[in-house]
Design an enzyme around this catalytic site. Sequence first.
Site, PDB file in Angstrom:
ATOM      1  N   GLY A 187       0.792  -1.078  -0.090  1.00  0.00           N
ATOM      2  CA  GLY A 187      -0.116  -0.039  -0.046  1.00  0.00           C
ATOM      3  C   GLY A 187       0.989   1.340   0.088  1.00  0.00           C
ATOM      4  N   ASP A 213      -2.473   6.876   0.837  1.00  0.00           N
ATOM      5  CA  ASP A 213      -2.517   8.033   1.817  1.00  0.00           C
ATOM      6  C   ASP A 213      -1.685   7.831   2.999  1.00  0.00           C
ATOM      7  OD1 ASP A 213      -3.760  10.354   2.013  1.00  0.00           O
ATOM      8  OD2 ASP A 213      -5.059   9.736   3.548  1.00  0.00           O
ATOM      9  N   ARG A 225       0.266  -1.495  -6.437  1.00  0.00           N
ATOM     10  CA  ARG A 225      -0.210  -1.848  -7.690  1.00  0.00           C
ATOM     11  C   ARG A 225       0.408  -1.033  -8.708  1.00  0.00           C
ATOM     12  NH1 ARG A 225      -5.562  -3.217  -5.206  1.00  0.00           N
ATOM     13  NH2 ARG A 225      -5.762  -5.404  -5.073  1.00  0.00           N
ATOM     14  N   HIS A 272      -8.985   3.484  20.300  1.00  0.00           N
ATOM     15  CA  HIS A 272      -8.184   4.518  20.725  1.00  0.00           C
ATOM     16  C   HIS A 272      -8.730   5.163  22.020  1.00  0.00           C
ATOM     17  CE1 HIS A 272      -6.792   4.907  16.746  1.00  0.00           C
ATOM     18  NE2 HIS A 272      -7.708   5.654  16.316  1.00  0.00           N
TER      19      HIS A 272
HETATM   20  C1  BG6 Z   1      -8.152   7.204  13.029  1.00  0.00           C
HETATM   21  C2  BG6 Z   1      -9.674   7.120  12.639  1.00  0.00           C
HETATM   22  O1  BG6 Z   1      -7.897   6.056  13.700  1.00  0.00           O
HETATM   23  O2  BG6 Z   1      -7.894   8.311  14.059  1.00  0.00           O
HETATM   24  C3  BG6 Z   1     -10.000   8.484  12.166  1.00  0.00           C
HETATM   25  O3  BG6 Z   1     -10.020   6.151  11.828  1.00  0.00           O
HETATM   26  C4  BG6 Z   1      -9.605   9.719  13.229  1.00  0.00           C
HETATM   27  O4  BG6 Z   1     -11.299   8.623  11.630  1.00  0.00           O
HETATM   28  C5  BG6 Z   1      -8.439   9.563  13.557  1.00  0.00           C
HETATM   29  O5  BG6 Z   1      -9.959  10.940  12.447  1.00  0.00           O
HETATM   30  C6  BG6 Z   1      -7.945  10.470  14.591  1.00  0.00           C
HETATM   31  O6  BG6 Z   1      -6.474  10.486  14.860  1.00  0.00           O
HETATM   32  P1  BG6 Z   1      -5.721  11.832  15.501  1.00  0.00           P
HETATM   33  O7  BG6 Z   1      -4.436  11.288  15.675  1.00  0.00           O
HETATM   34  O8  BG6 Z   1      -5.881  12.777  14.492  1.00  0.00           O
HETATM   35  O9  BG6 Z   1      -6.538  12.205  16.725  1.00  0.00           O
END
Ligand code: BG6
Length: 495
Positions: free
Chosen positions: A28, A32, A62, A257
């Site tokens: 990948g 992004d 790819r 998280h």
């Molecule tokens: C990602 C989520 O894991 O964490 C996103 O998929 C979210 O939707 C992002 O925006 C938030 O991360 P951070 O580091 O910007 O608080």
Amino acid sequence: MKQDNRIEWQETLCVEQHPGPFQMVIFGASGDLARRKLFPSLLALHQRGLLADQTRILGCARQPFTDESFRAHLAEGLSGEPPAQVAAFLNLVFYQTVDYAQADTYQSLARRLEGLDACQGTCLPRLYYLAVPATLYPDITRELHSAGLLQEPGEKSWRHVVFEKPFGFDLAGARQLDRLLHLYLQEKQIYRIDHYLGKETVQNIFLLRFANVMFEPIWNAHYIDNIQITAAEAIGVENRAGYFDQAGILRDMFQNHMLEMLSLVAMECPSTFAADAVRDEKLKLLRSVRPLLPASGPAGIIRGQYDGYCREPGVGSDSQTETFAALRLHIDNMRWKGVPFYLRAGKKLARKSTSIHVVFKHVPHSIFPNIAAGDLQQDVLHLRIQPAEGMGLTLQAKKAGPKLCMGALTLNYQYQDSGEKPLDAYARLLLDCSLVDQTLFIRSDIILAAWELYQPVLDWWKSQPQDSPLVPYAPGSDGPVQAEALLVAAGRQWL
Ligand code: BG6
């Protein structure tokens, strides 16, 4: 000792290990995540001398890049960095076009990796990073195994694989993925990444709690009134509707998280600061969380959706996906009996802010005239995860002057005041991968315990949506008013 105008910082311990050379394969590599996080983080490690010169990074995707055109593509994304440093880093980077489902791909990959190994064999350890949609995890892992690419030729020539979330879409899916990965890999080879664990301020919770004597005696239900964890984002679903509209905020932020932050703040002290000792305590903590859906019903869970979400590109016009959730949970153990934990996360809110507030109880008695103990403000420890990373401790203090004049005084520390630029969370976690340290990576049983906690809520939202209405909120607000009510009913408020 280092000093500036605002803080005095006396170092007592500073461990910075330098990893040996290894090979890193990024699947990948044109995507992004690789462009925004992985390559800039690898460059940051290289700039700090934390990537050995014989390290080789092989980008795979790819797209038909050559080594040279891939380096040029990366250089564009790294244009804010000193060109000489970027050029030196890019010398370590190579590229291989792949077709993930084709067995041939992995044979060619094996040959390429052998060619890139300074020993012309299999001596360098190797890290595979799967920065691809999770639907590809089974195919890639199986094919790597079939091509012999997961076999470890010796103890030091490890073969490890990094997986990004989501680890399954639900409990059943997570169990299935787990079984599948364990067909080909041992748990010690699996690095499940949660980038929140790489954030300086999240790691600081360990030190704050376990390297100071003053917090542990009061870190419990006798002295703490409630703990609030907020992860607010100003952005909406952006260009990720394809993923997010399926997932929703409970899967996207809470299952990983939010629970990681909860675990660090609430777990018991591990016996050592070693991977399994830490992860054992986290697991114990998750298993002490009271089921979110008691028989009495889900009074403590709010789900919301921002106005206009259904008009976002890629979102269904009648989507029932939650972009906000708030919940109250309890931990049934000796330390936390009776202390509510309030968690909320959402998109399109007033501002980006991730914080943990530890709210202490009122003093039991007031000796001051005309103010009752319950009217004195509560002390609050505020851990600012981002932005303005740091912490604050709000206490009651006397204002200077002849009269008795009391007010809240906040002692503040911001990371930027220390003059050190913190490593990005991904850089820190990649460094730990290269040092074979799993402390900040999520173990299989923890993932499953997290799913076990949330699955009943997901099922209930699906089967009885009328009992848990999706409440609207205005973009740029603090979320639905119903989330306020969660605390107000108990005489509290979000901080
Ligand atoms: C990602 C989520 O894991 O964490 C996103 O998929 C979210 O939707 C992002 O925006 C938030 O991360 P951070 O580091 O910007 O608080």
